[in-house]
Design a protein around this motif. Structure first.
Motif, PDB file in Angstrom:
ATOM      1  N   THR A 119      -5.172  -1.213   7.145  1.00  0.00           N
ATOM      2  CA  THR A 119      -6.459  -1.735   7.597  1.00  0.00           C
ATOM      3  C   THR A 119      -6.314  -3.247   7.748  1.00  0.00           C
ATOM      4  O   THR A 119      -5.838  -3.922   6.820  1.00  0.00           O
ATOM      5  CB  THR A 119      -7.552  -1.400   6.566  1.00  0.00           C
ATOM      6  OG1 THR A 119      -7.622   0.020   6.429  1.00  0.00           O
ATOM      7  CG2 THR A 119      -8.903  -1.953   6.986  1.00  0.00           C
ATOM      8  N   LYS A 178       7.884  -5.752  -8.972  1.00  0.00           N
ATOM      9  CA  LYS A 178       7.290  -6.309  -7.752  1.00  0.00           C
ATOM     10  C   LYS A 178       7.037  -7.809  -7.887  1.00  0.00           C
ATOM     11  O   LYS A 178       6.664  -8.468  -6.925  1.00  0.00           O
ATOM     12  CB  LYS A 178       5.958  -5.615  -7.425  1.00  0.00           C
ATOM     13  CG  LYS A 178       6.054  -4.134  -7.141  1.00  0.00           C
ATOM     14  CD  LYS A 178       4.677  -3.616  -6.741  1.00  0.00           C
ATOM     15  CE  LYS A 178       4.579  -2.138  -6.861  1.00  0.00           C
ATOM     16  NZ  LYS A 178       3.187  -1.676  -6.640  1.00  0.00           N
ATOM     17  N   PHE A 233      -3.261  -0.959  -6.043  1.00  0.00           N
ATOM     18  CA  PHE A 233      -4.707  -0.797  -5.884  1.00  0.00           C
ATOM     19  C   PHE A 233      -5.484  -1.825  -6.713  1.00  0.00           C
ATOM     20  O   PHE A 233      -6.461  -1.501  -7.388  1.00  0.00           O
ATOM     21  CB  PHE A 233      -5.125   0.647  -6.234  1.00  0.00           C
ATOM     22  CG  PHE A 233      -4.516   1.659  -5.310  1.00  0.00           C
ATOM     23  CD1 PHE A 233      -3.369   2.358  -5.674  1.00  0.00           C
ATOM     24  CD2 PHE A 233      -5.059   1.892  -4.037  1.00  0.00           C
ATOM     25  CE1 PHE A 233      -2.781   3.288  -4.817  1.00  0.00           C
ATOM     26  CE2 PHE A 233      -4.472   2.822  -3.179  1.00  0.00           C
ATOM     27  CZ  PHE A 233      -3.333   3.519  -3.563  1.00  0.00           C
ATOM     28  N   ILE A 284      -7.798  -7.340   5.492  1.00  0.00           N
ATOM     29  CA  ILE A 284      -8.197  -7.191   4.082  1.00  0.00           C
ATOM     30  C   ILE A 284      -6.941  -6.888   3.260  1.00  0.00           C
ATOM     31  O   ILE A 284      -6.083  -6.131   3.691  1.00  0.00           O
ATOM     32  CB  ILE A 284      -9.234  -6.073   3.888  1.00  0.00           C
ATOM     33  CG1 ILE A 284      -9.700  -5.996   2.422  1.00  0.00           C
ATOM     34  CG2 ILE A 284      -8.718  -4.719   4.322  1.00  0.00           C
ATOM     35  CD1 ILE A 284     -10.991  -6.668   2.153  1.00  0.00           C
ATOM     36  N   GLY A 321       1.006   3.192   3.452  1.00  0.00           N
ATOM     37  CA  GLY A 321       0.605   2.359   4.585  1.00  0.00           C
ATOM     38  C   GLY A 321       1.858   1.869   5.317  1.00  0.00           C
ATOM     39  O   GLY A 321       2.937   1.806   4.722  1.00  0.00           O
ATOM     40  N   GLU A 355       2.693   4.879 -12.066  1.00  0.00           N
ATOM     41  CA  GLU A 355       3.951   4.583 -11.374  1.00  0.00           C
ATOM     42  C   GLU A 355       4.683   3.571 -12.243  1.00  0.00           C
ATOM     43  O   GLU A 355       4.236   2.424 -12.379  1.00  0.00           O
ATOM     44  CB  GLU A 355       3.722   4.017  -9.975  1.00  0.00           C
ATOM     45  CG  GLU A 355       5.044   3.688  -9.297  1.00  0.00           C
ATOM     46  CD  GLU A 355       4.906   3.020  -7.956  1.00  0.00           C
ATOM     47  OE1 GLU A 355       3.916   2.305  -7.715  1.00  0.00           O
ATOM     48  OE2 GLU A 355       5.802   3.205  -7.119  1.00  0.00           O
ATOM     49  N   LYS A 402       4.651  -9.251  -9.336  1.00  0.00           N
ATOM     50  CA  LYS A 402       3.258  -9.655  -9.124  1.00  0.00           C
ATOM     51  C   LYS A 402       2.394  -9.257 -10.314  1.00  0.00           C
ATOM     52  O   LYS A 402       2.632  -8.244 -10.965  1.00  0.00           O
ATOM     53  CB  LYS A 402       2.695  -9.097  -7.820  1.00  0.00           C
ATOM     54  CG  LYS A 402       2.496  -7.598  -7.705  1.00  0.00           C
ATOM     55  CD  LYS A 402       1.940  -7.289  -6.300  1.00  0.00           C
ATOM     56  CE  LYS A 402       1.577  -5.857  -6.085  1.00  0.00           C
ATOM     57  NZ  LYS A 402       1.046  -5.577  -4.730  1.00  0.00           N
ATOM     58  N   LYS A 438       9.741   8.811  -7.546  1.00  0.00           N
ATOM     59  CA  LYS A 438       9.081   9.545  -6.454  1.00  0.00           C
ATOM     60  C   LYS A 438       9.670  10.950  -6.266  1.00  0.00           C
ATOM     61  O   LYS A 438       8.937  11.932  -6.164  1.00  0.00           O
ATOM     62  CB  LYS A 438       9.160   8.747  -5.161  1.00  0.00           C
ATOM     63  CG  LYS A 438       8.360   7.429  -5.220  1.00  0.00           C
ATOM     64  CD  LYS A 438       8.417   6.667  -3.921  1.00  0.00           C
ATOM     65  CE  LYS A 438       7.537   5.418  -3.951  1.00  0.00           C
ATOM     66  NZ  LYS A 438       8.020   4.391  -4.885  1.00  0.00           N
ATOM     67  N   ASP A 482       2.994  -0.912   6.111  1.00  0.00           N
ATOM     68  CA  ASP A 482       3.758  -2.078   5.658  1.00  0.00           C
ATOM     69  C   ASP A 482       5.031  -1.601   4.959  1.00  0.00           C
ATOM     70  O   ASP A 482       5.973  -2.362   4.782  1.00  0.00           O
ATOM     71  CB  ASP A 482       2.932  -2.984   4.728  1.00  0.00           C
ATOM     72  CG  ASP A 482       2.166  -2.218   3.662  1.00  0.00           C
ATOM     73  OD1 ASP A 482       2.112  -2.680   2.523  1.00  0.00           O
ATOM     74  OD2 ASP A 482       1.620  -1.142   3.964  1.00  0.00           O
ATOM     75  N   TRP A 483       5.068  -0.320   4.646  1.00  0.00           N
ATOM     76  CA  TRP A 483       6.248   0.312   4.046  1.00  0.00           C
ATOM     77  C   TRP A 483       7.008   1.176   5.051  1.00  0.00           C
ATOM     78  O   TRP A 483       7.871   1.966   4.664  1.00  0.00           O
ATOM     79  CB  TRP A 483       5.827   1.159   2.835  1.00  0.00           C
ATOM     80  CG  TRP A 483       5.315   0.338   1.710  1.00  0.00           C
ATOM     81  CD1 TRP A 483       4.012  -0.018   1.477  1.00  0.00           C
ATOM     82  CD2 TRP A 483       6.086  -0.281   0.684  1.00  0.00           C
ATOM     83  NE1 TRP A 483       3.942  -0.810   0.359  1.00  0.00           N
ATOM     84  CE2 TRP A 483       5.194  -0.984  -0.152  1.00  0.00           C
ATOM     85  CE3 TRP A 483       7.456  -0.301   0.379  1.00  0.00           C
ATOM     86  CZ2 TRP A 483       5.624  -1.692  -1.280  1.00  0.00           C
ATOM     87  CZ3 TRP A 483       7.901  -1.004  -0.748  1.00  0.00           C
ATOM     88  CH2 TRP A 483       6.970  -1.694  -1.555  1.00  0.00           C
TER      89      TRP A 483
HETATM   90  N1  C2G Z   1      -3.142  -0.656   2.278  1.00  0.00           N
HETATM   91  C1  C2G Z   1      -3.695  -0.453   3.548  1.00  0.00           C
HETATM   92  N2  C2G Z   1      -4.424  -1.439   4.112  1.00  0.00           N
HETATM   93  C2  C2G Z   1      -4.632  -2.611   3.462  1.00  0.00           C
HETATM   94  C3  C2G Z   1      -4.086  -2.815   2.174  1.00  0.00           C
HETATM   95  C4  C2G Z   1      -3.338  -1.808   1.598  1.00  0.00           C
HETATM   96  O1  C2G Z   1      -3.510   0.621   4.153  1.00  0.00           O
HETATM   97  N3  C2G Z   1      -5.378  -3.582   4.074  1.00  0.00           N
HETATM   98  C5  C2G Z   1      -2.339   0.429   1.693  1.00  0.00           C
HETATM   99  C6  C2G Z   1      -0.892   0.010   1.435  1.00  0.00           C
HETATM  100  O2  C2G Z   1      -0.129   0.140   2.620  1.00  0.00           O
HETATM  101  C7  C2G Z   1      -0.480   1.008   0.355  1.00  0.00           C
HETATM  102  C8  C2G Z   1      -1.783   1.238  -0.421  1.00  0.00           C
HETATM  103  O3  C2G Z   1      -2.864   0.785   0.428  1.00  0.00           O
HETATM  104  O4  C2G Z   1      -0.067   2.236   0.954  1.00  0.00           O
HETATM  105  C9  C2G Z   1      -1.815   0.472  -1.721  1.00  0.00           C
HETATM  106  O5  C2G Z   1      -1.590  -0.888  -1.414  1.00  0.00           O
HETATM  107  P1  C2G Z   1      -1.033  -1.850  -2.585  1.00  0.00           P
HETATM  108  O6  C2G Z   1      -1.876  -1.689  -3.781  1.00  0.00           O
HETATM  109  O7  C2G Z   1      -0.803  -3.214  -1.999  1.00  0.00           O
HETATM  110  O8  C2G Z   1       0.375  -1.137  -2.879  1.00  0.00           O
HETATM  111  P2  C2G Z   1       1.787  -1.871  -3.090  1.00  0.00           P
HETATM  112  O9  C2G Z   1       1.613  -3.001  -4.056  1.00  0.00           O
HETATM  113  O10 C2G Z   1       2.326  -2.124  -1.754  1.00  0.00           O
HETATM  114  O11 C2G Z   1       2.638  -0.766  -3.888  1.00  0.00           O
HETATM  115  O12 C2G Z   1       6.039   2.454  -4.638  1.00  0.00           O
HETATM  116  C10 C2G Z   1       5.118   1.940  -3.685  1.00  0.00           C
HETATM  117  C11 C2G Z   1       4.408   0.729  -4.226  1.00  0.00           C
HETATM  118  O13 C2G Z   1       3.841   1.018  -5.497  1.00  0.00           O
HETATM  119  C12 C2G Z   1       3.328   0.266  -3.254  1.00  0.00           C
END
Ligand code: C2G
Length: 138
Positions: A115, A45, A10, A118, A93, A72, A47, A78, A95-96
């Motif tokens: 989404t 990660k 986030f 973005i 989301g 986390e 990052k 989890k 992407d997972w």
């Molecule tokens: N997300 C979304 N749409 C976007 C960007 C993000 O729905 N345009 C969702 C991601 O799919 C995720 C959540 O917002 O479910 C948080 O996104 P990130 O902060 O990028 O999370 P991430 O770094 O992927 O970490 O153990 C799980 C990890 O901690 C996930």
């Protein structure tokens, strides 16, 4: 009480995060958000974030859809969290998609469509371009 949980960094809180949190909250009565610590992001990660952990926690705590924020600190927490907080639904989301299906033995697992157009990394890239242009113009 139906409890929903989701996990993420986030960073640079944006509408994609809001949409996910809104949809997650609509699945239950209580939404818990596990926010990746700066250490977890860096070590696991690979990052770095623009917004430090403490500030990302405060931003999420101010979101109307979020009822509780926890750290986390590792990929493996989890299952423990799901049992500790009697979680009914785990949300991420898409992407997972499929990456957390092993949790289906403990609770419902829901992947929402991301989404479009973005992301925190797109915002970061835009900011670095602006900083470069600004530097060149001054
Ligand atoms: N997300 C979304 N749409 C976007 C960007 C993000 O729905 N345009 C969702 C991601 O799919 C995720 C959540 O917002 O479910 C948080 O996104 P990130 O902060 O990028 O999370 P991430 O770094 O992927 O970490 O153990 C799980 C990890 O901690 C996930």
């Amino acid at each position: 009480m139906k409890t929903v949980i989701t996990y993420g960094t986030f960073d640079l809180f944006h509408v994609g995060h809001v949409n996910l949190l809104k949809r997650a909250k609509e699945l239950g009565d209580r939404l818990i958000v596990a926010v990746s610590t700066d250490e977890f992001n860096l070590q696991e990660k690979g990052k770095t974030t623009i917004v430090p952990y403490e500030h990302r926690v405060k931003v999420l705590e101010s979101c109307r859809y979020v009822d509780m924020v926890i750290p986390e600190e590792g990929w493996a927490q989890k299952e423990h969290d799901i049992q500790k907080y009697a979680v009914d639904v785990f949300v991420m989301g898409d992407d997972w998609l499929g990456k957390f299906d092993e949790l289906k033995s403990l609770c419902e697992v829901v992947y929402f469509p991301r989404t479009q157009n973005i992301s925190s990394s797109e915002i970061k890239n835009a900011l670095s371009v602006l900083a470069y242009i600004n530097k060149e113009l001054t």
